[in-house]
Structures are given as C-alpha cells and as structure tokens.
Design a protein around this motif. Structure first.
Motif, PDB file in Angstrom:
ATOM      1  N   PRO A  24       9.732 -19.935  12.980  1.00  0.00           N
ATOM      2  CA  PRO A  24      10.204 -18.602  12.586  1.00  0.00           C
ATOM      3  C   PRO A  24       9.190 -17.937  11.671  1.00  0.00           C
ATOM      4  CG  PRO A  24      11.348 -20.283  11.315  1.00  0.00           C
ATOM      5  CD  PRO A  24      10.528 -21.016  12.350  1.00  0.00           C
ATOM      6  N   ILE A  25       9.118 -16.639  11.724  1.00  0.00           N
ATOM      7  CA  ILE A  25       8.223 -15.888  10.841  1.00  0.00           C
ATOM      8  C   ILE A  25       8.821 -15.829   9.439  1.00  0.00           C
ATOM      9  CG2 ILE A  25       7.654 -13.479  10.295  1.00  0.00           C
ATOM     10  CD1 ILE A  25       6.494 -13.152  12.988  1.00  0.00           C
ATOM     11  N   SER A  26       7.962 -15.941   8.441  1.00  0.00           N
ATOM     12  CA  SER A  26       8.359 -15.776   7.048  1.00  0.00           C
ATOM     13  C   SER A  26       7.593 -14.596   6.462  1.00  0.00           C
ATOM     14  CB  SER A  26       8.060 -17.053   6.250  1.00  0.00           C
ATOM     15  OG  SER A  26       8.315 -16.849   4.865  1.00  0.00           O
ATOM     16  N   VAL A  27       8.325 -13.612   5.943  1.00  0.00           N
ATOM     17  CA  VAL A  27       7.732 -12.441   5.297  1.00  0.00           C
ATOM     18  C   VAL A  27       7.906 -12.615   3.788  1.00  0.00           C
ATOM     19  CG1 VAL A  27       7.842  -9.931   5.039  1.00  0.00           C
ATOM     20  CG2 VAL A  27       8.289 -10.979   7.274  1.00  0.00           C
ATOM     21  N   HIS A  28       6.828 -12.445   3.039  1.00  0.00           N
ATOM     22  CA  HIS A  28       6.939 -12.676   1.591  1.00  0.00           C
ATOM     23  C   HIS A  28       5.990 -11.761   0.828  1.00  0.00           C
ATOM     24  CE1 HIS A  28       3.155 -14.983   1.890  1.00  0.00           C
ATOM     25  NE2 HIS A  28       3.671 -15.477   3.005  1.00  0.00           N
ATOM     26  N   PHE A  29       6.358 -11.466  -0.410  1.00  0.00           N
ATOM     27  CA  PHE A  29       5.505 -10.682  -1.309  1.00  0.00           C
ATOM     28  C   PHE A  29       6.044 -10.813  -2.733  1.00  0.00           C
ATOM     29  CE2 PHE A  29       8.669  -7.824   0.568  1.00  0.00           C
ATOM     30  CZ  PHE A  29       9.283  -7.275  -0.558  1.00  0.00           C
ATOM     31  N   ASP A  30       5.206 -10.483  -3.701  1.00  0.00           N
ATOM     32  CA  ASP A  30       5.619 -10.362  -5.095  1.00  0.00           C
ATOM     33  C   ASP A  30       5.801  -8.886  -5.410  1.00  0.00           C
ATOM     34  OD1 ASP A  30       5.357 -13.129  -5.384  1.00  0.00           O
ATOM     35  OD2 ASP A  30       3.224 -12.941  -5.891  1.00  0.00           O
ATOM     36  N   PHE A  31       6.551  -8.585  -6.472  1.00  0.00           N
ATOM     37  CA  PHE A  31       6.798  -7.184  -6.792  1.00  0.00           C
ATOM     38  C   PHE A  31       7.060  -7.014  -8.283  1.00  0.00           C
ATOM     39  CE2 PHE A  31      10.857  -9.108  -5.656  1.00  0.00           C
ATOM     40  CZ  PHE A  31      11.709  -8.682  -6.662  1.00  0.00           C
ATOM     41  N   ASN A  32       6.947  -5.783  -8.733  1.00  0.00           N
ATOM     42  CA  ASN A  32       7.254  -5.403 -10.110  1.00  0.00           C
ATOM     43  C   ASN A  32       8.251  -4.258 -10.083  1.00  0.00           C
ATOM     44  OD1 ASN A  32       5.209  -7.085 -11.623  1.00  0.00           O
ATOM     45  ND2 ASN A  32       3.823  -5.921 -10.289  1.00  0.00           N
ATOM     46  N   LEU A  33       9.434  -4.490 -10.653  1.00  0.00           N
ATOM     47  CA  LEU A  33      10.444  -3.437 -10.692  1.00  0.00           C
ATOM     48  C   LEU A  33      10.076  -2.422 -11.778  1.00  0.00           C
ATOM     49  CD1 LEU A  33      13.868  -5.295 -10.309  1.00  0.00           C
ATOM     50  CD2 LEU A  33      12.687  -3.886  -8.636  1.00  0.00           C
ATOM     51  N   LYS A  34      10.163  -1.165 -11.428  1.00  0.00           N
ATOM     52  CA  LYS A  34       9.822  -0.109 -12.387  1.00  0.00           C
ATOM     53  C   LYS A  34      11.113   0.479 -12.940  1.00  0.00           C
ATOM     54  CE  LYS A  34       5.462   0.826 -10.040  1.00  0.00           C
ATOM     55  NZ  LYS A  34       4.585   1.830  -9.385  1.00  0.00           N
ATOM     56  N   LEU A  35      11.588  -0.150 -14.020  1.00  0.00           N
ATOM     57  CA  LEU A  35      12.813   0.300 -14.668  1.00  0.00           C
ATOM     58  C   LEU A  35      12.479   1.196 -15.854  1.00  0.00           C
ATOM     59  CD1 LEU A  35      14.877  -3.029 -14.675  1.00  0.00           C
ATOM     60  CD2 LEU A  35      14.902  -1.204 -12.971  1.00  0.00           C
TER      61      LEU A  35
END
Length: 659
Positions: free
Chosen positions: A524-535
């Motif tokens: 199966p394909i795995s989609v992944h990333f890191d992120f920064n929430l802008k609160l």
C-alpha cells in the motif's frame, strides 16, 4: 342496446386518444426550421447544456424484389444547443453499426445539418458525408461518427438516418431518456410473426403512449401478421448523474430487444439466441480469441525461461510470469474482449490491448502447467450484463483466471500498477463469464467483496518555542493506492502535495513530504509529511478541528430523492487518529462529545471518540460501511448518515489562554 352504447363509448375514447395524441405530437420535417422553432424558453432549464426537441425512430421488416425480407431502421433527432459545453459535447454524434459484408448493416440514407439565426433569418449548414468517419469498436461493431459544423450556443442541429439490416440481427434498442432533457421521444416497431423477440424495458418513467396492434405483412407469396408496438415519452427529464454511480446506461428509461427464434415459412425453426456452451465453444475455436490458447505454443519457451527461474512452487511461478508480462508489455487502449493480432505478434511487439496482454498471460500460464482461462466481463462504465442472455457485444474486458492448489486467482497484467490477484475496481460490476472449453461458468465480481481500508495518524507536539508542530502519515487502501499511482503518471509529487495542502483548507507549512512504494504495487502507498500549525498565539481563544486534514467537508448526497442505487466501487473502512499536546499557555475550554452512529442495523457505523488528560488530547474517528451497493429505499438513511458525519467532523476544540 347496452353493447351498442359500450362500443360507441370505446370508439369515442379511441378517437379522443388519437385526437389528443395528434394535438401533442410535434409536426417535424427534416430541414423545415422556422424562427419560432428557436424559441423554447418555456421548456428550457438554465442548467441544461442542450435539449432534445424530438427523437423519433422506427424499426420494421420490409420485403421487396431485391430483399425478400430486411430490417429497416429510421431515426430523426433534432436538438437545440444551449451552452458552450453543449457545443463541445452534444454537437458530436456516434451511430452504432454492424459491418460484416452482406451479413452486416448499411446506411441507405443520411442527412444532417446545423441551423443558426443570423440577421433574422435561418441559415443552414449541411454535414458533408465526406466528414463522416468510421471508428471500429470491437470485431465487426463500428461507429459512424461526425460533428455538426458551425455550432454555437443557440444552434439547432438535426440528423436523419436510414439503416438496413439482414433479418437475423436484433431490433435496435431505443433510449427514451439520456443526459439531456427530451420534449418528445417516440419509437415504433413492427414484428412479423416469423420472429420471436424478448423485450427488456428499463427505467422508472411512464409512457405517454404505449400501444400494441396488428398489421398485415407480405413476403412474396407468403402472407402473415405483424405485431406493432408504439411507445412515446413526453417531457422526459435528463438523467441526473449523482455521486457513486456506474453509468447512466444502467438507469435510464429505455427498451432493448433480443431475437430468440426465427421461423421462416417452409424452413425449420432456428434458435437465434444460442447458449453459453455454444458461444464458449465458438470463442475457443475463434482465431480472434481462444484458438491459440489450445495449441502447443513452443514460441513462448524463450520468454518463459526468463520469467520462471527456480521458483519453489506453482504459485511462485505464476507470480513470476504475471510480473514478467505486466512489467515488459505496453498497453494500447482498446475496448475489445479479443485479439486484433496473433499472440505471437503480441509477444514480438511487447505490446497489445488489455485483452491481448491477458490472453497472452493465459497462454503462458497454461504452457507451464498452470490451469488458466480467460474471463470476459463488462466494466462499470459499460453497464450491467444479464448472464441469462449470452450477448457478447455487452462485454468489453478480458482478464485471466489461474487455478493453483484449488484456489482461483484473478489477474490483469495490462497495468503496471496492479498487483498479483488484483483487478481494478472498474471490473467489479457483477457477473463475469469464465470461458473454459465448452463448460463456461459464472464468477461474481461484486463491489461488496472489495474491501478498502485506510489508516491515517496525526501527532502534534509543542516545539521549543511553544508552537504546535506535527507529523502526518496515511496508509492508503489497495484501490486508493492504485488510483494515486495512476494519477502520478500525469502529475508530479510536488503538484500532488500542493493540491493536498489546498484541500486541507489551511496552509500547514508542509515539510519533508514523501510517498512510499509508488513503484511497488504489492504494497500500500504511504503518504507522509511534517507540518507547522500557524495558530494565533496572542488570541485569548483558539479553535482547532482535530479532523482538519481528513474531515468530510460536504455531504456527497445532495439530492433529496434518488431513483436508482448508490453504487460505490468498494466498501469503506477509514480510521483517523490524532494525538495532540495542548498548546503551551492554553487550557481546554470545550471538547466535542464522543458519539457513535449505527447505520442500518449492522451495515456500518460512524465512531467519534475524544478524550483528554492534563497535557494532551486523544482523538479517533472511524467510518465503516460493510457494503457498497445501496438501493433507493436506503438512500434517505444513507444521506442522513453522511450528513451526521459531516456535521460531527466539523466540530472544533476550543482552547482558552491561561491567565
């Protein structure tokens, strides 16, 4: 006296019906267009791209000094184009025709033209017959195609065609309903008693006229009776294609025919319909399908030596042959269940259509002692088939069945993004036929049996500055993995992530995006990333939707009423979890409530669970549907179920800044 009154009443009603029909029936003649014909404002909906003014056809058997008996089909259709989209789509016409020399059909009359209003007068532009071209669909089934010239918004277009056929071909079917509304759709057939036909009406609309009568039919010295049928539908709405639909062909109001028996005078009775054993035998004897599968095929040895090398068992050998064919042959598109060239040529070219590649796979597996057979089916966009009636023209796709250790495996080597024992979702459309010598059998490819599971995990922590930062990973189901692999043939990963970010509805500040196993269809394909929430850290109140990245934003079932089934491609099991540290300097003021909604007594459920501790919030959502096909009587319940999901998944967590 009473009988006389009754007969008079019946006669009066008959005359009244004919009078009313005459009042309603449009007086249409080819090429006769007036200024008033362009004024359809009362009948037009602003959302329509085109409207069919009239569509009138007939099919009747005739006899003359050249042909003792022939089938003559006529059709005259007139439309008005209403939009730019209508110019692009409705102005193109495809007429199905069967070409097989004297045994096939021929067009004996053809006219087509476009009409425009220019400076208060009607200007006609005719279709030149030189611009009608032939498109071969499958074997002897072709389409005559043309485009109306000088078409604009507001144009009227019409064509008239006469097609003559040998008597043993089927009566042409008639679609009273289509993707455009129709003011008047009419079809008449006349069937001599020499022919037995089965009728297959479909759809929920009622006839404005539904008449049956008798007429005389002469064939040389033979006199007989013909049964006549006359159908009319008036003010027919366009079929509205809703989400999760296969093809409009499955649901429109139409009538089809199947010739079952022919009883010509002074001749024996012929069974025309045939049966699956006979058709299976004919297919396996045909050079265009199965004849090569029964031969020695020693020319396969060299390629098989490369494909099969020291595998431990038959299953491993089958996988090796499948991967070899899948990865070394180029697919050429073509809706065909058989061969357009020999299998030897397919091997030499390392290319073929879907059927050719899969028939080659059947031949190669059989050659190494693995019992394999072709399987013919109709894909979702081609419509359902009725296995009771063996009509080959209803099928448009061929795959391979391999039997190994009493287990059946279904293979499609025509696409590099498919795994062993995986068929594309388009093949899951009901009954298919396994073609085995003279013993065909049915196999069911049901969407309910295609299970799709997706697991998404999100983790959010506070970084050294107190800002929320996180990671996202989604492991896709087998079908969604296939679809993503297909889309990545047309777009880059960067474009995919840009689109994904926009679908989330906020700028996540994506970092380190990646997609695993793109070229490995067995995983199966795995989609992944890191992120920064802008609160907004200075705000006293923060709002955060824990399902921000995967929330269902709108109900796909918008219509209040649906008259045909919901046809999902597979079952659904989507799990989403989010673990989040409470933002630094804030406390939880309000949490959504946990909830569980059952669907149809065990057919599925929606689960929404949320909890918190002093430092973090844990959240989990699951949508599970154990079936893929829902009848119209289940539509309201399904619509309400999805409405509840949309509403619940939009709820937010409220954080208040600490004093």
């Amino acid at each position: 006296m009473r009988l006389k009154r009754l007969l008079s009443a019946i006669a009066f009603l008959f005359l009244l019906q004919n009078y009313l029909l005459g009042q309603d029936k449009p007086n249409i003649k080819f090429g006769k267009i007036s200024l008033e014909d362009f004024n359809l404002s009362k009948q037009i909906d602003s959302n329509d791209d085109a409207i069919v003014i009239t569509d009138i056809g007939s099919a009747q058997y005739m006899s003359d000094y050249i042909d003792p008996i022939k089938l003559v089909y006529t059709r005259h259709r007139r439309m008005k184009i209403l939009s730019k989209r209508g110019v692009m789509e409705a102005a193109n016409v495809s007429l199905p025709i069967y070409l097989n020399g004297m045994k096939g059909q021929r067009i004996t009359s053809f006219k087509a033209a476009t009409y425009n209003l220019e400076n208060g007068r009607v200007v006609e532009t005719k279709v030149d017959e030189k611009n009608v071209y032939d498109d071969r669909i499958i074997n002897n089934f072709h389409a005559k195609k043309f485009a109306f010239p000088d078409v604009r918004e507001g144009s009227i277009v019409e064509f008239s065609v006469v097609i003559e056929s040998p008597p043993i071909l089927n009566l042409p079917s008639w679609e009273f309903q289509g993707i455009y509304p129709c003011l008047w759709s009419e079809y008449s057939v006349s069937i001599p008693e020499y022919f037995n036909f089965d009728f297959f009406p479909q759809g929920s609309l009622s006839f404005f006229v539904n008449e049956k009568g008798r007429d005389n039919f002469n064939m040389g010295k033979f006199m007989s009776i013909a049964i006549t049928h006359h159908w009319v539908m008036k003010d027919v709405p366009a079929i509205k294609m809703e989400p999760y639909s296969t093809t409009y062909k499955n649901h429109i109001s139409k009538i089809e025919f199947q010739l079952t028996e022919l009883r010509l005078p002074e001749q024996k009775t012929y069974n025309i319909l045939g049966n699956w054993p006979q058709i299976c035998h004919d297919l396996m004897e045909s050079d265009n399908f199965g004849a090569e599968l029964k031969r020695n095929n020693g020319w396969l040895d060299e390629d098989l030596k490369i494909a099969v090398q020291n595998q431990r068992n038959k299953l491993e050998e089958a996988k090796s042959v499948y991967i070899y064919v899948r990865d070394h042959f180029s697919r050429k598109d073509g809706a065909n269940i058989g061969l357009t060239k020999s299998l030897k040529t397919v091997l030499k070219d390392k290319a073929g259509n879907e059927a050719e590649i899969n028939l080659l796979l059947v031949a190669m597996l059989n050659h190494i002692g693995i019992n394999s057979s072709p399987v013919i089916l109709s894909t979702r966009n081609n419509g359902y088939i009725n296995p009771v009636f063996p009509i080959l023209s209803k099928f448009n796709y061929t795959v391979c069945e391999a039997e190994i250790d009493s287990n059946e495996y279904y293979l499609d080597a025509s696409n590099t993004n498919l795994d062993f024992n995986q068929l594309p979702a388009k093949c899951y459309n009901g009954i298919a036929m396994v073609i085995e010598n003279e013993s065909p059998r049915e196999v069911a490819f049901l969407p309910d049996s295609l299970q799709e599971k997706k697991i998404t995990s999100v983790f959010i922590i506070n970084d050294s500055t107190g800002m929320p930062t996180g990671s996202y990973q989604s492991v896709l189901g087998k079908n969604e993995s296939f679809e993503l692999r297909e889309s990545l043939k047309k777009e880059t990963e960067e474009e995919y992530f840009q689109k994904l970010n926009s679908e989330f509805g906020t700028d996540l500040g994506m970092e380190n995006p990646g997609i695993d196993s793109i070229s490995k269809p067995e995983f199966p394909i795995s989609v992944h990333f890191d992120f920064n929430l802008k609160l907004e850290k200075n705000s006293n109140i923060l709002y955060f939707n824990p399902m921000q990245m995967e929330a269902m934003k709108e109900n796909p079932f918008k219509s209040a009423i649906r008259t045909y089934p919901v046809e999902m491609p597979h079952t659904i099991d989507e799990v989403y979890s989010c673990t989040m540290e409470i933002p630094a300097g804030y406390s939880v003021e309000e949490l959504p409530k946990s909830e569980r909604i059952e669907f149809n007594e065990g057919n599925g459920y929606f689960e929404y669970i949320v909890s918190k501790s002093d430092t973090e919030i844990q959240f989990r959502s699951r949508v599970k549907l154990g079936k893929a096909i829902f009848m119209p009587e289940d539509y309201n319940t399904l619509r309400e179920f999805y409405g509840a999901i949309v509403k619940k998944q939009s709820e937010q967590i409220v954080f208040r800044k600490n004093k």
